[in-house]
Design an enzyme around this catalytic site. Structure first.
Site, PDB file in Angstrom:
ATOM      1  N   ARG A 218       0.683  -1.191   0.137  1.00  0.00           N
ATOM      2  CA  ARG A 218       0.133   0.080   0.042  1.00  0.00           C
ATOM      3  C   ARG A 218       0.919   1.147  -0.053  1.00  0.00           C
ATOM      4  NH1 ARG A 218      -3.515  -2.595  -1.588  1.00  0.00           N
ATOM      5  NH2 ARG A 218      -5.532  -3.308  -0.570  1.00  0.00           N
TER       6      ARG A 218
ATOM      7  N   HIS B 190      -1.761   0.900  -9.559  1.00  0.00           N
ATOM      8  CA  HIS B 190      -2.521  -0.242  -8.438  1.00  0.00           C
ATOM      9  C   HIS B 190      -3.315  -1.214  -9.263  1.00  0.00           C
ATOM     10  CE1 HIS B 190      -4.238  -0.541  -4.261  1.00  0.00           C
ATOM     11  NE2 HIS B 190      -4.140  -1.619  -4.800  1.00  0.00           N
TER      12      HIS B 190
END
Ligand code: NAP
Ligand code: GLV
Length: 308
Positions: free
Chosen positions: A223, A271
């Protein structure tokens, strides 16, 4: 009883067909069409609806449509409601593909060659044999262990770090904060595949970078919140790190004026390292609903006290 789906509509249609076939009495609804809130027992979402438990007082299970659950406020879930993170096989397959791509790109100097191409420089960089290269994966869960398995045929020296001790064939493992520096001291290519929790937020910082050998590469597929971006920029400027391959960012989408966009030593993807497969996700939900209805143990249950 109602299964409320709040995520991508295309995936929702696949789930609707599969769940209705398996549970003909289940009322499958796509957000915001919730129907009678008192009938909602199951919710599948990335970000949950606000006031989830007040809104749906009969809630029993929440399914995260992704592997991570950091987008969900775990403190807001009453102890009777179980949260399940996604562990369908397509996610691990996607992460093994992306992780292998990124490790090989770092190993074969692709970030440096991309920059040489931009400057029209035909320059060969020294090659290093795979068995002289150490790869280290932070996080030895479904995705980290899966990636290490995919890397085995290349002959890298493989290392892993997790919270609790692990034994993985062909991988030198380390556990806990006490063994972190020992783990890092030998790593040329560091991959972050940790969940984002209170313990791991900001873990990719100057202390970690300084514990690596010089010219290491960072691959962050965990993340954005794991990374202190300023510390990475400093480590790249001082050549402590030679490059970074980043699939996640603190702010997504990455702001247009962010230095990572044009940084000569950074390779970015938006992502996309791995995405839940619609059919695989539906099977995961069907299996766990069956188990839940039969009072059997579920898979992927999140431990709120650990945060993953
Ligand atoms: P997982 O199965 O829950 O595994 C998590 C691993 O991290 C475990 O090995 C755990 O240790 C370790 N860990 C957790 N906290 C730690 C700490 N404080 N110190 C050291 N190790 C720690 O999770 P997963 O399915 O592999 O997924 C990992 C993460 O990947 C997700 O949470 C998500 O953030 C990220 N992800 C990214 C993408 C993308 O497209 N970029 C896609 C999917 C997932 P133990 O084994 O000891 O519990
Ligand atoms: C994606 O990032 C996921 O957590 O599945």
């Amino acid at each position: 009883m109602t299964f409320l789906f709040k995520s991508e509509a295309r995936r929702g249609e696949v789930w609707r067909m599969r769940l209705q076939k398996e549970f003909p009495n289940l009322d499958f609804r796509i957000w915001p069409d919730v129907g009678d809130p008192l009938k909602v027992k199951y919710v599948a979402c990335w970000v949950p609806p606000a006031d989830l438990c007040q809104e749906f007082p009969k809630l029993e299970l929440v399914f995260s449509v992704g592997a991570g659950v950091d987008q969900i406020d775990l403190s807001a879930l009453p102890s009777g409601v179980k949260l399940l993170r996604m562990t369908e096989p397509g996610l691990a397959a996607g992460m093994s593909e992306y992780g292998t791509l990124a490790v090989l790109a770092a190993h074969r100097n692709l970030p440096a060659y991309l920059e040489l191409q931009r400057t029209r420089a035909w320059k060969q960089l020294p090659a290093v044999a795979a068995n002289d290269r150490s790869v280290g994966v932070m996080g030895l869960g479904v995705l980290g262990a899966g990636l290490l398995d995919s890397l085995k045929p290349f002959g890298f020296r493989l290392h892993g770090w997790s919270r609790s001790p692990k034994v993985i064939d062909g991988v030198t493992t380390f556990a806990g904060p006490d063994e972190l520096v020992q783990f890092l001291s030998r790593i040329d290519i560091l991959v972050c595949l940790l969940p984002l929790t209170d313990e791991t937020r900001g873990i990719l910082n100057s202390t970690i970078f300084n514990a690596l050998p010089n010219n290491a590469c960072l691959i962050n597929v965990g993340r954005g919140g794991h990374l202190i971006e300023k510390d990475l920029l400093d480590a790249l400027a001082s050549n402590k790190l030679c490059c970074a391959i980043l699939d996640v960012a603190n702010t997504e989408p990455l702001p247009v004026d962010h230095p990572f966009w044009t940084h000569p030593k950074v390779v970015l993807t938006p992502h996309v390292a791995s995405v839940t497969d619609a059919e695989g996700g539906a099977e995961f939900v069907v299996t766990n609903l069956r188990r839940h209805l039969a009072n059997e143990p579920l898979t992927g249950v999140v431990d709120a006290s650990r945060g993953y």
